[in-house]
Design a protein around this motif. Structure first.
Motif, PDB file in Angstrom:
ATOM      1  N   GLU A  62       0.829  -1.203   0.000  1.00  0.00           N
ATOM      2  CA  GLU A  62       0.000   0.000   0.000  1.00  0.00           C
ATOM      3  C   GLU A  62       0.867   1.258   0.000  1.00  0.00           C
ATOM      4  O   GLU A  62       0.558   2.249  -0.684  1.00  0.00           O
ATOM      5  N   GLU A  64       3.919   1.514  -1.163  1.00  0.00           N
ATOM      6  CA  GLU A  64       4.552   1.630  -2.481  1.00  0.00           C
ATOM      7  C   GLU A  64       3.579   2.239  -3.496  1.00  0.00           C
ATOM      8  O   GLU A  64       3.956   3.118  -4.296  1.00  0.00           O
ATOM      9  N   LYS A  65       2.333   1.791  -3.451  1.00  0.00           N
ATOM     10  CA  LYS A  65       1.323   2.318  -4.370  1.00  0.00           C
ATOM     11  C   LYS A  65       1.096   3.808  -4.118  1.00  0.00           C
ATOM     12  O   LYS A  65       0.896   4.589  -5.063  1.00  0.00           O
ATOM     13  N   LYS A  66       1.167   4.194  -2.860  1.00  0.00           N
ATOM     14  CA  LYS A  66       0.909   5.586  -2.490  1.00  0.00           C
ATOM     15  C   LYS A  66       2.081   6.500  -2.814  1.00  0.00           C
ATOM     16  O   LYS A  66       1.887   7.651  -3.232  1.00  0.00           O
ATOM     17  N   LYS A  70       9.436   1.398  -3.225  1.00  0.00           N
ATOM     18  CA  LYS A  70       9.319  -0.032  -2.938  1.00  0.00           C
ATOM     19  C   LYS A  70       9.746  -0.297  -1.492  1.00  0.00           C
ATOM     20  O   LYS A  70      10.711   0.285  -1.002  1.00  0.00           O
TER      21      LYS A  70
END
Length: 417
Positions: A62, A64-66, A70
């Motif tokens: 989550e 990383e997506k935000k 990584k």
């Protein structure tokens, strides 16, 4: 789990002194504004619990997506992380965030393995004051809390319909329901361990280190004062009267409780799932009052810490805040059962409406953090040895405690050289 039995070693004491100079010396906030965004951050999570690893990996994805950063989650045993960071940190292979029980924090600071973090009051204000205090060393906040633990009274509702309100009532219940010949007991706990007897010591005026305005004084040890002697005289009575068998271990206590041969135990949340597997109708309540006072148990806090070797302290601190946010700690509780030290979550119906979890949460409100100063390392073995001498009747409480505190002071003196 926060039960500790440390082996005292001159080699280790000397090694700690050497390691203190090994950590990089830097202002953790210097240059953060100009810090470049990293491609990756590394987190070491508890290798001994698959559910904890799975949850942290989910949060890592989550984050990383935000942010586009990584996050690699590496399983490392809690009590081996300091040793691993000592080796991997200087080689550039260490983690950005590490985790362990707070009573190991002092050793980590002495070794130069962690650095202070800088967050504002809106962040620290989310958490129970005791959990923030536990992660503060020498006035500096060293991390953010994710889990809090405390022992409480766990009882079999079939054998103890209602928990006693006072320790005297608990003692009377134990006397009335103990039949050693049948291996049946009213109440059992590891009474030869400071972690489990602290609530009696505190209620009678004893203490580990004197609290001087929020700072512990390692030169003022209260483990052989009249209050502690009185508390362990009470413990000795339980052994003399056969209410607790000599040499009883955690495994024996747990086994007897699961067999329905013990009405109540004093233990922590780590034992609950094992007990529930025995299909026992469990109740959990704060420990009964002692001398009219709420029982002050030693609480343990597991936190995230910022490695002294992190090259991205700003972003690592942001990740730490993400991992300890209200949403993150809520899902961690749902997935692992670990109690979050977050004020709003502790008032959430998911905890307040769960009688088992709420029992521990209520007890934790009366707890005091285990000392995390390095000198605490020298306390456990001598004091627990004294507990054993007292339990066996080989020494009076006064003799055993005086001898133990003398040894603790000698070892602290050597540690500081």
């Amino acid at each position: 789990m926060f039960k500790k039995c440390f082996l005292i070693s001159m080699v280790l004491v000397l090694a700690m002194g050497l390691l203190a100079a090994c950590g990089p010396k830097r202002d953790p906030n210097a240059g953060q504004a100009a810090e470049g965004k990293p491609d990756k951050l590394v987190v070491w999570e508890n290798a001994d619990q698959g559910e904890q690893i799975a949850h942290t990996k989910k949060l890592a994805a989550e984050f990383e997506k935000k942010t586009g950063i990584k996050v690699e989650v590496v399983p490392v045993s809690l009590l081996k992380q300091q040793e691993k960071l000592t080796l991997d940190g200087p080689a550039g292979k260490g983690a950005d965030l590490v985790t362990w029980p707070h009573d190991n924090l002092g050793q980590a600071v002495v070794k130069g393995l962690v650095q202070p973090i800088k967050v504002d009051d809106s962040v620290t204000g989310q958490y129970e004051e005791g959990s923030i205090r536990a992660l503060t060393y020498d006035g500096k906040l060293m991390g953010l809390p994710k889990v809090t633990e405390s022992i409480a009274l766990i009882y079999n509702k079939k054998l103890m319909p209602k928990p006693p309100e006072t320790f005297e009532e608990l003692y009377q219940f134990a006397k009335a329901n103990t039949k050693p010949a049948e291996k049946k007991y009213g109440v059992l706990f590891e009474a030869a361990n400071l972690y489990y007897t602290h609530f009696l010591i505190s209620a009678n005026g004893g203490y580990i280190f004197k609290d001087q305005g929020g700072k512990l004084d390692p030169n003022d040890i209260g483990l052989n004062n009249p209050g502690t002697v009185k508390a362990l005289t009470e413990v000795q009575k339980w052994y003399k009267e056969g209410l607790i068998p000599q040499g009883v271990t955690a495994d024996v206590i747990n086994g007897l409780f699961k067999e329905g041969k013990v009405a109540a135990v004093i233990n922590g949340p780590w034992a609950i799932r094992d007990y529930q597997s025995a299909n026992i109708d469990l109740g959990v309540a704060p420990l009964p009052k002692v001398n009219g006072k709420d029982a002050q148990t030693l609480t343990g806090v597991k936190g995230w810490y910022l490695s002294a070797y992190s090259k991205s302290p700003k972003y690592a601190t942001e990740l730490m805040q993400f991992l300890t946010s209200k949403e993150a700690l809520k899902t961690r509780f749902e997935q692992t059962g670990e109690i979050p030290p977050h004020k709003e979550l502790l008032a959430d119906p998911m905890i307040t409406n769960d009688p088992v979890v709420n029992g521990f949460a209520e007890q934790a409100k009366f707890g005091v953090p285990m000392p995390s100063i390095p000198e605490m390392f020298q306390v456990w073995t001598p004091i627990n040895d004294a507990h054993n001498f007292i339990a066996s009747g080989k020494q009076s409480p006064e003799q055993a405690l005086n001898q133990a505190v003398k040894l603790v002071k000698e070892q602290i003196k050597v540690q500081k050289q």
